[in-house]
Design a protein around this motif. Structure first.
Motif, mmCIF file in Angstrom:
data_model
loop_
_atom_site.group_PDB
_atom_site.id
_atom_site.type_symbol
_atom_site.label_atom_id
_atom_site.label_comp_id
_atom_site.label_asym_id
_atom_site.label_seq_id
_atom_site.Cartn_x
_atom_site.Cartn_y
_atom_site.Cartn_z
ATOM 1 N N UNK A 189 -5.277 36.256 -2.499
ATOM 2 C CA UNK A 189 -6.108 35.232 -3.141
ATOM 3 C C UNK A 189 -7.512 35.762 -3.426
ATOM 4 N N UNK A 220 -21.147 30.577 -5.805
ATOM 5 C CA UNK A 220 -20.175 29.753 -6.495
ATOM 6 C C UNK A 220 -20.172 30.160 -7.937
ATOM 7 N N UNK A 221 -19.116 29.785 -8.624
ATOM 8 C CA UNK A 221 -19.014 30.165 -10.014
ATOM 9 C C UNK A 221 -19.202 28.929 -10.878
ATOM 10 N N UNK A 222 -20.044 29.056 -11.887
ATOM 11 C CA UNK A 222 -20.476 27.874 -12.632
ATOM 12 C C UNK A 222 -19.417 27.319 -13.567
ATOM 13 N N UNK A 242 -11.031 31.180 -11.676
ATOM 14 C CA UNK A 242 -11.293 31.731 -10.347
ATOM 15 C C UNK A 242 -10.318 32.833 -9.963
ATOM 16 N N UNK A 277 -17.780 31.612 -1.645
ATOM 17 C CA UNK A 277 -18.652 30.513 -2.031
ATOM 18 C C UNK A 277 -19.644 30.100 -0.941
ATOM 19 N N UNK A 306 -23.567 21.330 -14.501
ATOM 20 C CA UNK A 306 -22.491 20.787 -15.333
ATOM 21 C C UNK A 306 -21.228 20.599 -14.500
ATOM 22 N N UNK A 307 -21.316 19.707 -13.521
ATOM 23 C CA UNK A 307 -20.210 19.480 -12.584
ATOM 24 C C UNK A 307 -19.919 17.985 -12.618
ATOM 25 N N UNK A 312 -22.503 22.168 -4.200
ATOM 26 C CA UNK A 312 -21.486 22.956 -3.501
ATOM 27 C C UNK A 312 -20.472 22.041 -2.822
ATOM 28 N N UNK A 362 -18.240 20.498 -5.485
ATOM 29 C CA UNK A 362 -17.250 21.467 -5.978
ATOM 30 C C UNK A 362 -16.069 21.583 -5.006
ATOM 31 N N UNK A 363 -16.372 21.592 -3.712
ATOM 32 C CA UNK A 363 -15.301 21.685 -2.713
ATOM 33 C C UNK A 363 -14.423 20.439 -2.731
ATOM 34 N N UNK A 384 -12.135 20.714 -5.683
ATOM 35 C CA UNK A 384 -11.119 21.735 -5.461
ATOM 36 C C UNK A 384 -9.997 21.205 -4.568
ATOM 37 N N UNK A 412 -20.293 23.716 5.103
ATOM 38 C CA UNK A 412 -19.832 22.852 4.012
ATOM 39 C C UNK A 412 -18.309 22.746 3.963
ATOM 40 N N UNK A 413 -17.625 23.848 4.270
ATOM 41 C CA UNK A 413 -16.164 23.805 4.237
ATOM 42 C C UNK A 413 -15.632 22.861 5.307
#
Lengths: 489, 489
Positions: free
Chosen positions: A179, A438-440, A447, A463, B152-153, B172, B175-176, B179, B284-285
């Protein structure tokens, strides 16, 4: 008798493999593993052994090992436990140098199994044969297209070797490596370790040119002293990242019934790690983060860390993590501050972490990194967020597939260039540069494509800010072992 | 004056928004945030305010707030710091109830900024206006298609509310969440918290029907006592999962220059969490793992955990993690062992974790789970690996796209059914069931499609055994606060 080197060559680069207990019944391991071997692309000769069949999965089957028309280098053994010692005997008589015993039902089930296991090992050692297992899920040697394992998982060739006393954990580690876009040099599910122990695999991997980092999951040690002595030597050549379980009573009990392991205390293991240069990971994610992160990095000469961040909160998290992991967040000397003053906006925070949050030019991230790398009181740099280095592009009001495809391709290209630039700087200054970002643009398969592009060049990206600190702390720990008294801080 | 309820309604469900400092220059925040608002699908009226433009991004622009032809509910403020107090004044004069101040350069840069910030707040409070920020990256209210933020999320609507004293960390976290296949009820980057503090948002969210779990990142408390009193009340209604940074000297220093926070000690915070029912996350995770994992789960009545595992090593890791996090790995009573004996193969390990590794029927995982749920000395069950419940399918020698598509669709269908079955059992027995599982077919976009399918039903799945223990420990901690003395263990 055979020497260890030729035995390991037989195990990982066999020209011919006997598959004892091969099957045509799709749910049997004798069928699944043989099928995985074929799917994996093994190019040597395969000799299924099964007296009840004439042909198995397209290969001519043999009634006994004795009937195979050449001497196989390796035997895969999946027959029931009671039949294993006999199979090992027959292999030895034939001249087979190595065996992978998948079969379970040995020491992990009680005294009768333990006796059977001893008998098997005695026969193998008498006959000059090394054994992986029993009670394991197999081995893989991706650089040789050799995939002899239960799970349908095929890590590509790479620099990471996995040695685990649990087949499922070994597979879990391999999945995480894939991964991250990386590959494996070797995958060994060591099972009950009746003959070969994890330290034997380490010794082989220490001199294996395919391997750069060793990842190991252990539940217990068969021979603690031997393990310690061997791993201490291995660590001088290559970093070993290790996850040890069974440190609680409940965990130790589970380990005993799983692979007949004696777990030992957590404190004792921590001491072993410190004295043997082992980088300790606390879970599988940490293990893969550290192992992928340290590849190709120069070893730091001390523990004074510089942080460049594209977000204030990330900087706070990373600073906390560095200190908690035993690193120092360096105080920037006046001339370094002055250098940063010369191009950062007037309102920058004038401290470490260097917070780039506002008013930046695209090259300022790289310039800031270089200023910190040049700073004599800094031993390594963490970069949090590569966004400031990416070209600006306004968010379109409607996302077309064509836009997404074009954007993904152009972003990957730019990001790879940024990483190459950072890698070059790390080498030039001889100091590690660890990136967390992180990727924008997490749309579509961006990813996974980015992971493959970066992983293929040996670059890792996480991340979480704490992950960068974790990698840096692992590098520092390992450097302290390798450099000894020659460390600055 | 306006009451708090109508102010928050203006903030999160505005019928009209004044955008003060809107811009046509694509790199300006006044352009990017307005564009994000449009991309996000806001359906109310937008009134850009900028004396230099006639039209901005297709909207008629106004020279001053006074010129807007209605009373906007909300003002977004992105003008330079010195102009902010005046803008707030004008908003108050117009009757605007709420403002989001994006602009930075206040208390975080020193005494002059702090003075400006005080002036701004004084004016807002006099005029009956609440303020988010300053020095924040915005707010989102996905159920109202309201996305007023820098990145832009665009998290979809969901049950998780994010409140963070760092815009980058807020993003962040979002985003998690995305995901994991989940969505947000609310997203608040609280910045310097000049007017509204994080505890004010918590109080709103406690009664917000869209929100089930509150996720919060804090660097420090403006008013520790007030925070503690409020969060203690909020926790009685909804779980609060919190990550606190700035616990080291280096981290605290970074926090001060970031959002002008006073960090306070780690120990004090641990005490606050214990007494206020806050579930503490260490990164954060962890935060997102816990928050997505506890949604919809019954609260455990004690800490005695049962574990069903499809892999021995995973069981060892989970058992260790449970004990380290303060849970007990239950000893199975004789009648539970006998029940498991009745259908598991003779060589099963007869202990907890229940190791299903060999010789299983597809339904045995569910049956084992149910036996443990029925067991009176077990308060919650962890399931590691759903593979045994999946239909067997041999690995094809060649993977065609058609095969991959068909396989992905059929696997997702089966996995969702398994989760539904587990959810139903958890409800029926009133005990939490937490699943950690890798997925046997990580090809193409399988993982993101599965996350969306599961997340949409409020189901979370993590690959790491420790994550399941983490969620269970969080649930137990929260249950102890809610149930008090009524706990069994």
């Amino acid at each position: 008798m055979f020497d260890r080197e030729s035995q390991f060559r037989a195990l990982f680069h066999p020209g011919a493999v006997a598959f004892i207990g091969a099957s045509n019944k799709p749910r049997k391991w004798g069928s699944i593993i043989l099928n995985n071997m074929v799917v994996g692309g093994y190019s040597g000769r395969i000799y299924p052994v099964n007296p009840a069949e004439a042909e198995i999965q397209g290969f001519k089957a043999y009634a006994g090992i004795v009937d195979i028309p050449e001497i196989p280098d390796l035997a895969v053994i999946v027959v029931p436990p009671a039949a294993v010692p006999g199979a090992v005997d027959a292999c030895c008589a034939k001249g087979v140098k190595a065996g992978v015993v998948i079969t379970a039902g040995f020491a992990e089930v009680g005294p009768d199994g333990a006796k059977l296991q001893e008998e098997m090992v005695r026969k193998a050692r008498l006959g000059g044969m090394i054994l992986v297992g029993p009670n394991c899920n197999g081995i893989m040697r991706p650089p040789a297209n050799l995939y002899i394992a239960m799970p349908p998982v095929f890590p590509p060739p790479g620099k990471l070797a996995v040695v685990a006393q649990s087949g499922n954990v070994a597979t879990s580690i391999a999945r995480r490596i894939m991964k991250a876009g990386f590959g494996c040099s070797c995958f060994i599910s060591s099972g009950n370790e009746a003959d070969l122990h994890c330290e034997d695999y380490f010794s082989f991997l220490a001199d294996d040119p395919e391997t750069e980092v060793i990842l190991s999951y252990v539940e217990g040690f068969r021979d603690g002293r031997r393990f310690f002595d061997k791993v201490r030597e291995v660590s001088k050549k290559k970093p070993v990242v290790m996850l040890k379980s069974g440190s609680t009573e409940a965990g130790a009990k589970a380990a005993a019934s799983h692979t007949a392991s004696l777990a030992g205390s957590d404190l004792a293991f921590e001491g072993v790690c410190a004295q043997a240069g082992v980088i300790r990971a606390m879970d599988m994610d940490e293990m893969v983060t550290i192992a992928t992160g340290i590849i190709g990095q120069p070893l730091p000469r001390g523990k004074r860390i510089g942080i460049v961040t594209a977000g204030g909160g990330w900087g706070v998290l990373a600073a906390d993590a560095c200190v908690k992991m035993g690193l120092d967040v360096a105080n920037l000397p006046d001339d370094t501050l002055a250098e940063l003053d010369s191009f950062l906006p007037a309102w920058w925070n004038r401290g470490n972490p260097v917070d780039l949050v506002a008013g930046l030019k695209q090259e300022d991230l790289g310039t800031s990194l270089e200023v910190l790398l040049r700073c004599p009181v800094i031993d390594g740099v963490i970069v949090l967020g590569i966004m400031p280095a990416l070209p600006f592009e306004p968010m379109p009001r409607v996302l077309t597939q064509e836009y997404i495809d074009r954007r993904i391709a152009s972003m990957i290209k730019v990001i790879v260039e940024i990483y190459d630039q950072f890698t070059e700087m790390a080498r030039r200054y001889g100091k590690p540069v660890i990136v967390s970002s992180e990727m924008p643009f997490s749309v579509g398969d961006f990813e996974s494509r980015l992971s493959i592009a970066l992983g293929g060049r040996g670059c890792a990206c996480y991340p979480a800010p704490e992950d960068a600190a974790l990698v840096m702390a692992g590098l520092h720990r390992y450097a302290r072992y390798v450099h000894g008294d020659d460390m600055r801080g």
